[in-house]
Design a protein around this motif. Structure first.
Motif, PDB file in Angstrom:
ATOM      1  N   THR A 277       0.428  -3.341   3.085  1.00 45.28           N
ATOM      2  CA  THR A 277       0.620  -4.712   2.590  1.00 45.28           C
ATOM      3  C   THR A 277       2.083  -5.094   2.861  1.00 45.28           C
ATOM      4  N   PRO A 278       2.441  -5.353   4.130  1.00 46.45           N
ATOM      5  CA  PRO A 278       3.858  -5.455   4.475  1.00 46.45           C
ATOM      6  C   PRO A 278       4.591  -6.660   3.895  1.00 46.45           C
ATOM      7  N   SER A 279       3.893  -7.778   3.652  1.00 50.40           N
ATOM      8  CA  SER A 279       4.617  -8.969   3.190  1.00 50.40           C
ATOM      9  C   SER A 279       4.999  -8.869   1.715  1.00 50.40           C
ATOM     10  N   ASN A 280       4.134  -8.230   0.938  1.00 49.87           N
ATOM     11  CA  ASN A 280       4.411  -8.084  -0.493  1.00 49.87           C
ATOM     12  C   ASN A 280       3.718  -6.807  -0.945  1.00 49.87           C
ATOM     13  N   TYR A 282       1.840  -3.923  -2.399  1.00 51.70           N
ATOM     14  CA  TYR A 282       1.114  -3.840  -3.666  1.00 51.70           C
ATOM     15  C   TYR A 282       1.106  -2.400  -4.137  1.00 51.70           C
ATOM     16  N   PRO A 283       1.619  -2.068  -5.315  1.00 51.27           N
ATOM     17  CA  PRO A 283       2.083  -2.983  -6.341  1.00 51.27           C
ATOM     18  C   PRO A 283       3.599  -3.212  -6.382  1.00 51.27           C
ATOM     19  N   MET A 284       4.400  -2.552  -5.529  1.00 51.77           N
ATOM     20  CA  MET A 284       5.856  -2.537  -5.767  1.00 51.77           C
ATOM     21  C   MET A 284       6.532  -3.884  -5.536  1.00 51.77           C
ATOM     22  N   GLY A 285       5.886  -4.762  -4.760  1.00 51.48           N
ATOM     23  CA  GLY A 285       6.472  -6.087  -4.557  1.00 51.48           C
ATOM     24  C   GLY A 285       7.717  -6.067  -3.691  1.00 51.48           C
ATOM     25  N   VAL A 286       7.718  -5.214  -2.636  1.00 51.66           N
ATOM     26  CA  VAL A 286       8.838  -5.266  -1.685  1.00 51.66           C
ATOM     27  C   VAL A 286       8.292  -5.712  -0.334  1.00 51.66           C
ATOM     28  N   ALA A 287       9.183  -6.312   0.472  1.00 49.78           N
ATOM     29  CA  ALA A 287       8.774  -6.749   1.816  1.00 49.78           C
ATOM     30  C   ALA A 287       9.225  -5.694   2.813  1.00 49.78           C
ATOM     31  N   MET A 288       8.393  -5.428   3.802  1.00 52.26           N
ATOM     32  CA  MET A 288       8.724  -4.397   4.792  1.00 52.26           C
ATOM     33  C   MET A 288       9.812  -4.907   5.754  1.00 52.26           C
ATOM     34  N   SER A 289      10.803  -4.033   6.017  1.00 50.82           N
ATOM     35  CA  SER A 289      11.899  -4.438   6.905  1.00 50.82           C
ATOM     36  C   SER A 289      11.399  -4.517   8.347  1.00 50.82           C
ATOM     37  N   LEU A 290      12.163  -5.232   9.153  1.00 55.41           N
ATOM     38  CA  LEU A 290      11.798  -5.383  10.556  1.00 55.41           C
ATOM     39  C   LEU A 290      11.805  -4.022  11.260  1.00 55.41           C
ATOM     40  N   ALA A 291      12.801  -3.189  10.924  1.00 57.83           N
ATOM     41  CA  ALA A 291      12.891  -1.874  11.577  1.00 57.83           C
ATOM     42  C   ALA A 291      11.634  -1.056  11.300  1.00 57.83           C
ATOM     43  N   ARG A 292      11.178  -1.094  10.054  1.00 55.62           N
ATOM     44  CA  ARG A 292       9.962  -0.333   9.696  1.00 55.62           C
ATOM     45  C   ARG A 292       8.734  -0.903  10.396  1.00 55.62           C
ATOM     46  N   ARG A 293       8.686  -2.245  10.491  1.00 54.70           N
ATOM     47  CA  ARG A 293       7.533  -2.872  11.167  1.00 54.70           C
ATOM     48  C   ARG A 293       7.467  -2.370  12.603  1.00 54.70           C
ATOM     49  N   ARG A 294       8.631  -2.359  13.248  1.00 54.76           N
ATOM     50  CA  ARG A 294       8.661  -1.928  14.656  1.00 54.76           C
ATOM     51  C   ARG A 294       8.269  -0.457  14.760  1.00 54.76           C
ATOM     52  N   ALA A 295       8.791   0.352  13.832  1.00 53.82           N
ATOM     53  CA  ALA A 295       8.487   1.789  13.883  1.00 53.82           C
ATOM     54  C   ALA A 295       6.980   2.014  13.747  1.00 53.82           C
ATOM     55  N   ASP A 311      -2.783  -9.079   3.964  1.00 54.76           N
ATOM     56  CA  ASP A 311      -1.815 -10.145   3.636  1.00 54.76           C
ATOM     57  C   ASP A 311      -2.395 -10.980   2.492  1.00 54.76           C
ATOM     58  N   TYR A 312      -2.648 -10.318   1.364  1.00 49.49           N
ATOM     59  CA  TYR A 312      -3.500 -10.865   0.301  1.00 49.49           C
ATOM     60  C   TYR A 312      -2.903 -12.053  -0.445  1.00 49.49           C
ATOM     61  N   ASP A 313      -1.557 -12.153  -0.513  1.00 48.56           N
ATOM     62  CA  ASP A 313      -1.006 -13.240  -1.342  1.00 48.56           C
ATOM     63  C   ASP A 313       0.249 -13.866  -0.737  1.00 48.56           C
ATOM     64  N   GLN A 427      10.243  -8.519  -5.491  1.00 47.59           N
ATOM     65  CA  GLN A 427      10.714  -9.807  -4.987  1.00 47.59           C
ATOM     66  C   GLN A 427      10.011 -10.950  -5.723  1.00 47.59           C
ATOM     67  N   ALA A 428      10.557 -12.161  -5.573  1.00 47.44           N
ATOM     68  CA  ALA A 428       9.952 -13.318  -6.234  1.00 47.44           C
ATOM     69  C   ALA A 428       8.750 -13.788  -5.413  1.00 47.44           C
ATOM     70  N   ALA A 429       7.611 -13.189  -5.673  1.00 41.65           N
ATOM     71  CA  ALA A 429       6.404 -13.498  -4.897  1.00 41.65           C
ATOM     72  C   ALA A 429       5.184 -13.041  -5.687  1.00 41.65           C
TER      73      ALA A 429
END
Ligand SMILES: Cc1ncc(COP(=O)(O)O)c(C=O)c1O
Length: 502
Positions: A277-280, A282-295, A311-313, A427-429
């Motif tokens: 759940t890279p955008s938010n 679940y449940p920690m509410g953090v967004a995945m960094s670009l470096a991690r996405r690429r990795a 990308d549930y919410d 994060q606020a999301a």
């Protein structure tokens, strides 16, 4: 030696008897033991139960086991807690024998019979029946992941649905073919292209009955029994349930401030699926960094693995710019993008969607038809209208504003109640926030103390598959009106302070 009080003795015997259900976790065994003792009236209405500490010592189980058991029995109304005096058998729970069996009891009796009778459940069936994720999902004011249905524009929706029925297009009464109602797939593709930077053509969109259904199709079509799936740790129990049902090997991969950290995956692990759940998160509410996405994209390409992006919410972000999807970065077509209308419309609508790589589209369309015989074309047509007429965009703007205010309010109450004991780290999301508790505070204990005070929150440790590496609370702000949020925030503050004193 201390002589046992009758209730303690009774619970000891009942627990020993229930050990026959050795394939169940210990808290479930204890739960069954206490529940049966109540239903058979060995434990009578008003009887006081020993404290959790005493009972844990007496039965030789951990205190957390007893706390989880009590929490479940309190939630189901078998027990009542009276602040300061203890936990008692509820009067309503002690129905006379043979009368007043509650539906849940009848269902449970049937499932007990299924487990022991000649037509016993399969091993998979036993695993799934034991899971009971839904039991944790009753709607409560600050329970996470709940949306406020009163914000849904019911009148508009009714009009659009009636219009579809009035027009009487008979073909809408048929099964849905080719991935679902084409105008809705087109509307979703347009929306995802502009708002989520998803690379999508209409043919790639597959309409499903929600995320669970999408994940089930992904697991069935993209992985074989015994294949490895990486899941975020902590992570979404609903996805875990699907992967277990499909007999995949789940390997939890730890999440940190940048999202799932593939560097912490078990050495030599070769995933076939990577669910995240890279955008938010679940449940920690953090967004995945670009470096991690690429990795992760590199790993998927190297391993010929499929990434399933839930990308549930993502519509619900209250600060900063909207995040682009992981799928939009993927040049190798290894990502299946999964979305849902559960959070932004209402869960019971049961419409979700997937954007699958072009090479898979045909297979997904035909497998969906053969496995499911999907339908609901009139609802899909009403939803297409809802989006095309701009109602969807207006509704989301309204939700964002309402939820942003609620999040701010709850955060302010919790900050003032908890001070340095609890820090909001998400994060606020979305529809919940995460409070990390300072070292040494047991989150399940806080959850139980909050339940005693009439408020439901989830312990973060419950979302881990392996041992929990963090203690915290997952607190919802979507469902409750602002005045309720303030009250429940204060109750939660009391529970945390009470846990500190224990
Ligand atoms: C991580 C995650 N994904 C998806 C969903 C929605 O699932 P569905 O579309 O099956 O209602 C939820 C619901 O709580 C969720 O928490």
């Amino acid at each position: 030696m201390r002589s046992a009080a009758p209730t303690e003795e009774l619970l000891r015997v009942a627990f020993a008897d229930a050990q026959a259900m050795a394939d169940l976790p210990r808290y479930r065994i204890l739960y069954e033991a206490v529940r049966r003792a109540i239903l058979s009236q060995q434990l009578v209405a008003g009887a006081r139960l020993p404290s959790t500490r005493e009972l844990a010592r007496d039965l030789g189980v951990s205190r957390n086991t007893v706390l989880s058991t009590f929490e479940a029995l309190l939630a189901e109304g078998y027990l009542v807690a009276r602040t300061g005096s203890g936990t008692f058998v509820a009067h309503a729970a002690a129905a006379p024998k043979g009368r007043g069996r509650r539906p849940a009891d009848v269902a449970r009796a049937a499932s007990d019979a299924a487990r022991s009778g000649p037509e016993a459940l399969s091993r998979r069936g036993i695993r799934l029946a034991r899971f009971q994720g839904g039991r944790r999902l009753e709607i409560q004011p600050i329970c996470n992941a709940e949306a406020d249905f009163t914000l849904f524009p019911m009148k508009q929706w009714q009009r659009l649905q009636s219009r579809q029925l009035r027009q009487g297009h008979l073909e809408l009464l048929d099964y849905a073919t080719k991935g679902g109602f084409a105008p809705l797939r087109r509307a979703i593709a347009d929306y995802l292209r502009t708002s989520r930077a998803v690379r999508v053509e209409v043919e790639q969109v597959v309409l499903t009955a929600g995320t669970q259904h999408s994940l089930d199709l992904c697991a069935q079509l993209l992985a074989d029994v015994g294949d490895t799936v990486w899941m975020e740790e902590p992570g979404y129990w609903g996805a875990r349930c699907i992967f277990e049902a499909c007999d995949l090997k789940i390997e939890p991969v730890a999440v940190d401030a940048e999202g799932m950290n593939p560097g912490l995956a078990p050495r030599g692990s070769r995933p076939r699926l990577i669910y995240l759940t890279p955008s938010n998160q679940y449940p920690m509410g953090v967004a995945m960094s670009l470096a991690r996405r690429r990795a992760l994209l590199q790993i998927a390409t190297r391993e010929r693995a499929w990434i399933v992006e839930d990308d549930y919410d993502s519509e619900l972000r209250y600060s900063g710019r909207p995040l682009a999807s992981l799928q939009g970065l993927d040049a190798e077509q290894r990502v299946v993008y999964v979305g849902t209308f559960s959070k932004v419309l209402y869960p019971g609508i049961k419409i979700g969607y997937m954007v699958v790589p072009p090479a898979l589209a045909e297979s997904f369309h035909s497998a969906l038809y053969d496995l499911q015989r999907p339908g609901q074309l009139t609802v899909q047509a009403a939803l297409a209208d809802f989006i095309e007429r701009g109602y969807f965009a207006t509704h989301i703007r309204r939700l964002r504003q309402a939820y942003a205010e609620r999040r701010e309010l709850l955060a302010a109450v919790l900050n003032s109640q908890l001070g340095r004991i609890g820090q909001i780290t998400s994060q606020a999301a979305g529809l919940h926030l995460v409070v990390r508790l300072s070292d040494g505070l047991d989150d399940r204990r806080v959850q139980a103390l909050a339940a005693e005070r009439g408020t439901t929150v989830r312990a973060l440790s419950q979302y881990f598959i392996g041992p929990a590496s963090a203690s915290g609370l997952v607190v919802g702000f979507g469902y409750a009106a602002p005045d309720k949020l303030a009250t429940h925030g204060r109750l939660l503050g009391q529970a945390v302070r009470a846990a500190l004193r224990c």
